[in-house]
Design a protein around this motif. Structure first.
Motif, PDB file in Angstrom:
ATOM      1  N   LYS A  21    -114.170 -61.367  32.806  1.00 25.98           N
ATOM      2  CA  LYS A  21    -114.091 -62.210  31.618  1.00 25.98           C
ATOM      3  C   LYS A  21    -113.780 -61.361  30.387  1.00 25.98           C
ATOM      4  CE  LYS A  21    -116.825 -66.204  32.988  1.00 25.98           C
ATOM      5  NZ  LYS A  21    -117.894 -67.139  32.559  1.00 25.98           N
ATOM      6  N   VAL A  22    -112.751 -61.767  29.649  1.00 20.29           N
ATOM      7  CA  VAL A  22    -112.298 -61.064  28.455  1.00 20.29           C
ATOM      8  C   VAL A  22    -112.377 -62.024  27.275  1.00 20.29           C
ATOM      9  CG1 VAL A  22    -110.392 -59.835  27.364  1.00 20.29           C
ATOM     10  CG2 VAL A  22    -110.745 -59.643  29.835  1.00 20.29           C
ATOM     11  N   PHE A  23    -113.082 -61.607  26.229  1.00 23.30           N
ATOM     12  CA  PHE A  23    -113.212 -62.460  25.047  1.00 23.30           C
ATOM     13  C   PHE A  23    -112.133 -62.082  24.043  1.00 23.30           C
ATOM     14  CE2 PHE A  23    -114.803 -63.979  21.001  1.00 23.30           C
ATOM     15  CZ  PHE A  23    -115.328 -65.218  21.324  1.00 23.30           C
ATOM     16  N   LEU A  24    -111.426 -63.115  23.530  1.00 19.94           N
ATOM     17  CA  LEU A  24    -110.367 -62.896  22.555  1.00 19.94           C
ATOM     18  C   LEU A  24    -110.819 -63.461  21.212  1.00 19.94           C
ATOM     19  CD1 LEU A  24    -107.447 -61.901  22.069  1.00 19.94           C
ATOM     20  CD2 LEU A  24    -106.673 -64.220  22.589  1.00 19.94           C
ATOM     21  N   ALA A  25    -111.020 -62.561  20.250  1.00 15.58           N
ATOM     22  CA  ALA A  25    -111.513 -62.963  18.927  1.00 15.58           C
ATOM     23  C   ALA A  25    -110.420 -62.774  17.886  1.00 15.58           C
ATOM     24  CB  ALA A  25    -112.734 -62.128  18.549  1.00 15.58           C
ATOM     25  N   SER A  26    -110.272 -63.770  17.006  1.00 18.15           N
ATOM     26  CA  SER A  26    -109.323 -63.640  15.894  1.00 18.15           C
ATOM     27  C   SER A  26    -109.526 -64.794  14.934  1.00 18.15           C
ATOM     28  CB  SER A  26    -107.873 -63.650  16.398  1.00 18.15           C
ATOM     29  OG  SER A  26    -107.488 -64.969  16.754  1.00 18.15           O
ATOM     30  N   PRO A  27    -109.165 -64.631  13.662  1.00 20.46           N
ATOM     31  CA  PRO A  27    -109.109 -65.764  12.741  1.00 20.46           C
ATOM     32  C   PRO A  27    -107.975 -66.704  13.125  1.00 20.46           C
ATOM     33  CG  PRO A  27    -109.283 -63.671  11.564  1.00 20.46           C
ATOM     34  CD  PRO A  27    -108.949 -63.347  12.996  1.00 20.46           C
ATOM     35  N   GLY A  28    -107.812 -67.767  12.336  1.00 23.15           N
ATOM     36  CA  GLY A  28    -106.882 -68.817  12.728  1.00 23.15           C
ATOM     37  C   GLY A  28    -105.431 -68.571  12.406  1.00 23.15           C
ATOM     38  N   GLY A  87    -110.235 -57.909  19.803  1.00 26.36           N
ATOM     39  CA  GLY A  87    -110.168 -58.531  18.491  1.00 26.36           C
ATOM     40  C   GLY A  87    -108.816 -58.336  17.847  1.00 26.36           C
ATOM     41  N   MET A  88    -108.319 -59.404  17.201  1.00 23.42           N
ATOM     42  CA  MET A  88    -107.027 -59.325  16.514  1.00 23.42           C
ATOM     43  C   MET A  88    -107.211 -59.752  15.062  1.00 23.42           C
ATOM     44  SD  MET A  88    -104.355 -60.922  19.319  1.00 23.42           S
ATOM     45  CE  MET A  88    -104.920 -62.608  19.042  1.00 23.42           C
ATOM     46  N   MET A  89    -106.567 -59.015  14.155  1.00 25.31           N
ATOM     47  CA  MET A  89    -106.647 -59.326  12.730  1.00 25.31           C
ATOM     48  C   MET A  89    -105.254 -59.241  12.109  1.00 25.31           C
ATOM     49  SD  MET A  89    -109.880 -59.866  11.973  1.00 25.31           S
ATOM     50  CE  MET A  89    -109.934 -59.702  10.199  1.00 25.31           C
TER      51      MET A  89
END
Length: 830
Positions: A21-28, A87-89
């Protein structure tokens, strides 16, 4: 593999797959990028999940089920089950996850919770990717972008997490792909324990042998496989199967094989049947993987299609797939084949992660790795190894394993050569091994040109004679006066070295009588083909002839006349020296002697010999006369070479008659002469000369290859612009192979398919291989595709190695790629 601990942090173990399981975090503001990341994960699963037994599940805020309560809490529960955080920003920081609380955005809360868990437990793994911000926005960033920039500065200052930047979706896809691939690769290690054999090789092998369903749908067969089988089951008794269907049944069964089954892929015949029908078949990913295995396992034979299945993978995945196959292929042949392809295509092993290289090489050179796989790995490292790999290669060399010690030494030496000549010399002197490769010997000779004189003296005592020879020649070129060394080498086991040492001493002023020189050059050598017999080796005999010829060239005419009378009818060195003095004229007219094949001159010499010794040694005279034909051929052969060396165009007719008469075999001197003065009509003549170089001793000595190469160059020159017509002549396959090898690509492009196909159908394997590779190097992809279809559609016998190479031309991603692979294959075959 210990899966119990990993299951607690998202690495759930099913009966057929490990779910990561890989969590992908980023704003919209990164919606398209999130879709691209999902696409990379889907691509990874289709390509690798069945092969490795690992399926990646991407988790994010899109997957959170709506329930009563704060939405971020539901997201956080999913986050806790993940073992990799990405995480992506970009420009936006995001909105607060609650009306009150320490976090100013959902991304920040996800990051902080994950960072704290990692600080306390060491998990999960974390990666951050920042999208490049336009320069004009940096001039006046605003509140949200300022938070992003502050966060990035915090990451830089903290130095706990590495981050990478990207400018577009393609670059992001590469970053996500590499991270996921590296993480899954790392799972084959026993977490923090760096044990290559257990972690990479053992776990990858176990994973690669697992049997799984497509995309975790809970089915034994992939949909394409079950649809195919269902169609067969529904047929009535009057239906018949076709060959590709039978082959596909075998292919599917191979995909289902367990370790207790035969693990060899389907055979080359079935693999080619499926390849021929590839456009009409809808194959599963597992079937394509099995066909790739078949191609890799048969790469030495080049008789199972490979390139179509390999290059059907995304370009960015090919290196990873080959590395995994080299480590965890079902059979040793598959592993060796993957390494061979990596070498041919200059594929690297740095695609998995920054710290995987050492573990990969350790796995290749593990004590449990088969010798054939080790040798393939060492060959790959010879071409693609780096300085940092030398300690591992040295450990393999120091094992003294007879099956790998030379390959390990060659790999070390090749890497050292790429570092520079001085480094190569040091490595050579440190490694005492049998240098057999012509490429390495040429490189060693070049490196010795900058060696110190003391290093050359060391090299002159090397265990391999060709290295001793190279060192000695360099000393001679420098006019070194190491007389003691030269005298020592007069007793060397190699006649090459003895001859060079002898001539080196002569350059210092030392004088040798002919008998003394002969005793040095020619020494008894045991013969491996008979018991209790010994004699001189052919190289020593050739050196003695050369030495005596050089000695005779320094004599005066009167001295040569005395030698001519003393030599008798069995020796022609004095005659040849006199002929050169008189430029072939009277009284040693080689043109006249060649016209009658030395009949008159030999008879005259035999009569003189009888008059001189007849009464005293009648038996000797009788045996000498019995050898008259042998004597004539020796004179004829040497005289013809001399005539060609004169290089007079008016001798063309005589040379042609001498060659056509076949009284004695012609050779490279005649080919070179015809190259200078011949024309179209001489093509069959040159081909015949080269084709007659077939004796065992000639083949073993390398003269045959040199003659064939010279013939190839000559025929191409004589053909001019009539290449297609020339290829239609009756030229022996052994010669035609070298002709095609010498053809410029521009000329080969103008040859029609009608002319090429019969050559590609020739029964001589080496000719087909050379022709196929040269065609792949020369023709356009569009034309190669048509040629491949025409070849497969040819009635009667077809050859699989031709299909193997034409497939490369059609399937490679670029002209440069196919050219590089084809060129490497041709270079390694010669």
């Amino acid at each position: 593999m210990n899966t119990s601990n990993r299951a607690e942090v998202g690495h759930q173990v099913s009966s057929t797959r490990n779910i990561v399981k890989v969590f992908l975090a980023s704003p919209g503001d990164l919606t398209d990028e999130r879709k691209a990341a999902k696409g990379v994960v889907d691509e990874f699963n289709v390509t690798w999940a069945d092969k490795l037994g690992y399926q990646v599940q991407l988790v994010g805020w899109e997957d959170t089920v709506s329930i009563w309560g704060r939405p971020q809490e539901s997201i956080n529960r999913d986050l806790e089950k993940c073992e990799l955080f990405i995480g992506m920003m970009w420009k936006k920081w995001g909105t607060p996850p609650s009306k009150s609380g320490p976090h100013t955005s959902g991304f920040e809360e996800e990051f902080r919770l994950t960072f704290e868990r990692r600080a306390s437990t060491g998990k999960p793994d974390m990666s951050l990717f920042f999208k490049a911000i336009p320069d004009d926005m940096l001039q006046d960033p605003g509140a949200e972008l300022r938070k992003v920039l502050d966060f990035r500065a915090e990451i830089i200052a903290d130095k706990s997490i590495l981050f990478q930047s990207f400018s577009n979706i393609r670059e992001l896809e590469q970053l996500v792909r590499r991270k996921i691939s590296a993480y899954v690769q790392a799972l084959y290690n026993d977490d923090e324990k760096v044990d290559s054999d257990a972690s990479i090789k053992g776990n990858l092998s176990a994973a690669s042998h697992s049997v799984s369903e497509q995309k975790a749908v809970g089915r034994l067969l992939w949909k394409q496989e079950s649809d195919f089988l269902a169609d067969l089951i529904e047929r009535d008794d009057q239906s018949f199967t076709v060959p590709e269907e039978v082959a596909r049944l075998r292919l599917i069964s191979h995909g289902l094989a367990h370790s207790n089954n035969d693990m060899d892929p389907i055979g080359p015949h079935d693999a080619n049947i499926i390849f021929a029908a590839r456009r009409a078949l809808t194959l599963s990913g597992r079937e394509a993987s099995s066909l790739l295995d078949a191609g890799l396992s048969r790469i030495e034979q080049q008789n199972a299609p490979l390139w179509h299945w390999l290059f059907s993978l995304p370009a960015s995945d090919i290196e990873e797939r080959l590395v995994v196959e080299s480590l965890a292929g079902r059979t040793d042949n598959i592993k060796s084949g993957a390494l061979r392809v990596m070498m041919l295509g200059n594929f690297t092993i740095d695609c998995l992660s920054w710290n995987a290289r050492d573990r990969i090489i350790d796995s290749w050179l593990s004590k449990d790795t088969a010798a054939a796989v080790k040798k393939a790995a060492l060959s790959y490292l010879s071409h693609m190894g780096r300085e940092e790999d030398i300690p591992q290669l040295r450990r393999e060399y120091d094992k003294g394993d007879h099956s790998t010690v030379r390959s390990a030494a060659e790999a070390i030496l090749c890497i050292s050569m790429r570092q520079g000549k001085s480094t190569a010399v040091e490595a050579l002197l440190d490694l005492q091994f049998d240098v057999a490769s012509e490429f390495i010997l040429a490189s060693v000779t070049d490196a010795l040109s900058i060696a110190t004189e003391d290093q050359l003296v060391q090299a002159a005592a090397y265990r391999t004679s060709n290295v001793r020879m190279a060192a000695l020649n360099e000393l001679v070129n420098r006019k070194s006066t190491r007389i003691e060394l030269y005298e020592h080498l007069l007793d060397d086991s190699s006649s090459d070295v003895r001859y060079s040492a002898l001539t080196a001493l002569e350059q210092t002023g030392r004088v040798f009588a002919l008998a003394e020189a002969k005793a040095i050059i020619i020494k008894p050598k045991s013969n491996a083909f008979s018991l209790g017999w010994s004699g001189a080796d052919s190289a020593a005999e050739d050196h003695w002839k050369t030495y005596r010829s050089n000695a005779y060239s320094k004599l005066s005419v009167s001295e040569l006349l005395d030698a001519y009378e003393a030599d008798g009818p069995l020796e022609h060195q004095a005659y040849i020296a006199l002929a050169k003095k008189y430029k072939g004229g009277v009284p040693f007219d080689i043109r006249k002697d060649l016209e009658d094949s030395f009949a008159v001159r030999t008879e005259s010499m035999l009569e003189a010999f009888e008059n001189k010794y007849g009464g005293l040694a009648s038996d000797l005279v009788g045996r000498t006369r019995q050898l008259s034909e042998y004597t004539r051929k020796g004179f004829f052969r040497s005289a013809l070479d001399v005539l060609c060396e004169f290089g007079e165009p008016q001798d063309l007719a005589l040379v042609r008659r001498a060659v056509d008469g076949k009284f004695a075999d012609a050779g490279q001197a005649e080919i070179d002469f015809l190259k200078r003065f011949g024309d179209w009509s001489d093509i069959p003549r040159v081909a015949a000369i080269a084709d007659r170089q077939t004796s065992f001793l000639v083949s073993m000595s390398g003269v045959r290859v040199r003659t064939l190469k010279a013939a190839g160059k000559t025929i191409v020159r004589l053909a001019g612009n009539r290449i297609e017509e020339m290829l239609g002549l009756l030229i022996a396959p052994s010669v035609l192979e070298y002709v095609i090898a010498e053809l410029p690509m521009t000329k080969l492009r103008n040859v029609s398919d009608d002319t090429l196909i019969p050559i590609l159908l020739n029964g001589v394997d080496s000719l087909r291989r050379t022709a196929s590779v040269r065609v792949v190097q020369s023709l356009t992809k569009q034309r190669l595709s048509k040629l491949l279809d025409a070849y497969i559609g040819t009635a009667g016998m077809r050859y699989y190695n031709t299909i193997f190479w034409l497939d490369l031309g059609v399937s490679a991603h670029s002209v440069e790629q196919r050219g590089r692979i084809a060129g490497s294959a041709l270079a390694n075959a010669t």
